[in-house]
Design a protein around this motif. Structure first.
Motif, PDB file in Angstrom:
ATOM      1  N   PRO A 179       0.851  -1.195   0.000  1.00 19.72           N
ATOM      2  CA  PRO A 179       0.000   0.000   0.000  1.00 19.72           C
ATOM      3  C   PRO A 179       0.883   1.239   0.000  1.00 19.72           C
ATOM      4  CG  PRO A 179      -0.604  -1.520   1.780  1.00 19.72           C
ATOM      5  CD  PRO A 179       0.679  -2.018   1.197  1.00 19.72           C
ATOM      6  N   PRO A 180       0.345   2.378  -0.415  1.00 15.25           N
ATOM      7  CA  PRO A 180       1.149   3.600  -0.477  1.00 15.25           C
ATOM      8  C   PRO A 180       1.705   3.967   0.891  1.00 15.25           C
ATOM      9  CG  PRO A 180      -1.108   3.988  -1.263  1.00 15.25           C
ATOM     10  CD  PRO A 180      -1.025   2.567  -0.896  1.00 15.25           C
ATOM     11  N   GLY A 181       2.958   4.350   0.920  1.00 19.58           N
ATOM     12  CA  GLY A 181       3.563   4.780   2.181  1.00 19.58           C
ATOM     13  C   GLY A 181       4.239   3.667   2.941  1.00 19.58           C
ATOM     14  N   TYR A 182       3.954   2.439   2.569  1.00 17.18           N
ATOM     15  CA  TYR A 182       4.564   1.313   3.260  1.00 17.18           C
ATOM     16  C   TYR A 182       5.967   1.057   2.712  1.00 17.18           C
ATOM     17  CZ  TYR A 182       0.290  -0.098   5.654  1.00 17.18           C
ATOM     18  OH  TYR A 182      -0.805  -0.161   6.473  1.00 17.18           O
ATOM     19  N   VAL A 183       6.853   0.595   3.594  1.00 13.27           N
ATOM     20  CA  VAL A 183       8.207   0.270   3.179  1.00 13.27           C
ATOM     21  C   VAL A 183       8.532  -1.167   3.547  1.00 13.27           C
ATOM     22  CG1 VAL A 183      10.588   1.015   3.226  1.00 13.27           C
ATOM     23  CG2 VAL A 183       8.791   2.603   3.903  1.00 13.27           C
ATOM     24  N   ALA A 184       8.992  -1.928   2.594  1.00 10.65           N
ATOM     25  CA  ALA A 184       9.410  -3.304   2.865  1.00 10.65           C
ATOM     26  C   ALA A 184      10.887  -3.324   3.222  1.00 10.65           C
ATOM     27  CB  ALA A 184       9.153  -4.177   1.649  1.00 10.65           C
ATOM     28  N   GLU A 185      11.232  -4.076   4.226  1.00  8.91           N
ATOM     29  CA  GLU A 185      12.635  -4.176   4.617  1.00  8.91           C
ATOM     30  C   GLU A 185      13.171  -5.591   4.449  1.00  8.91           C
ATOM     31  OE1 GLU A 185      12.528  -0.637   7.949  1.00  8.91           O
ATOM     32  OE2 GLU A 185      12.248  -2.697   8.588  1.00  8.91           O
TER      33      GLU A 185
END
Lengths: 141, 141
Positions: B116-122
């Motif tokens: 989703p917008p704004g989410y960051v995967a690490e």
DNA sequence: GGAGTTTTTGCCATTTTATTGCATTTTTAC
DNA sequence: GTAAAAATGCAATAAAATGGCAAAAACTCC
């Protein structure tokens, strides 16, 4: 899914249709995200009708899980999270490392890695770790 | 990895090099599978040398985890499991639903689902659920 | 629809896993 | 070696889950 469906699922699985099982199943199905047993209890507390004991919720979830109506997810947080097993698309889960939020993501099933001899795969789970939008914005707060 | 390396990792991360951190890191690195804090304690108990307190092991693991030397896995079982962060190949984990065994599987990184917008995967984690060879053989036992 | 059987529930206690507070010890910089 | 800062050990506590057992509910059969 409506209640008669839930009742039939439970009955078809060979169990008795009880208020607790129906309530738990309904709650998990209505939730947008996978819930912990305590979150289920909290939801049921805020809902008109009978509120089962916490232990009963654990047992209802165990039963539903053992009979394939509900699924326990691999989580990083402390409490286990459950989601209903529906005929939805395969999907992945996102877990925010800051707030612990777990949410479903649309995603195709990833390719299955090779297993050691004698091992059997039953389910593949994909977990994305990271920061959700809110936590990303407020990380310096 | 040998001890001087472990020491340097810890020092480079900005922490003090203590017996507990070294022991925990060495233990996780020597293990073939991801371990729970209690399993780490058990291993250290069976090893010559100083055995840190259980709480110290928890704190050492927390510190190592916060500083990227160790990684907490998403698990289905009750206790959290940790593995060292090395420059190994990307890999998946297998979890046996009967005995709870968790082991590493060779596997390439799966494709990353859209967030989703704004989410960051690490990090992306792939968990295979199923039965290990032993449990499969003894399931009717 | 009601009696009898079996399953499920609710409550209590207990176990397992993890965290917090604080005095003491260890590490490190000088 | 000494002082400052960080880490440890111990006791207590919190959080998550499980087990035992009597009471209640669901189902079966008539």
């Amino acid at each position: 899914m409506n209640d008669p469906d839930f009742s039939r699922c439970i009955r078809d699985a060979g169990g008795r249709v009880t208020a607790a099982r129906l309530a738990v199943l309904r709650c998990l199905a209505a939730a947008e995200e996978p819930l912990t047993p305590d979150e289920v209890l909290e939801h049921l507390t805020q809902t008109p009708g009978h509120v089962p004991d916490r232990v009963t919720i654990y047992r209802a979830i165990d039963w539903l899980s053992a009979h394939g109506l509900v699924r326990r997810l691999a989580t990083v947080g402390r409490a286990a999270r459950y989601e209903p097993v529906e005929d939805r698309e395969a999907h992945a889960h996102f877990q925010c490392r800051r707030c612990g939020q777990t949410r479903c993501l649309p995603a195709p099933s990833p390719p299955l890695p090779a297993l050691p001899p004698g091992y059997v795969a039953e389910r593949v789970e994909l977990v994305i770790h990271g920061l959700c939008a809110a936590c990303r914005a407020g990380e310096n707060a």
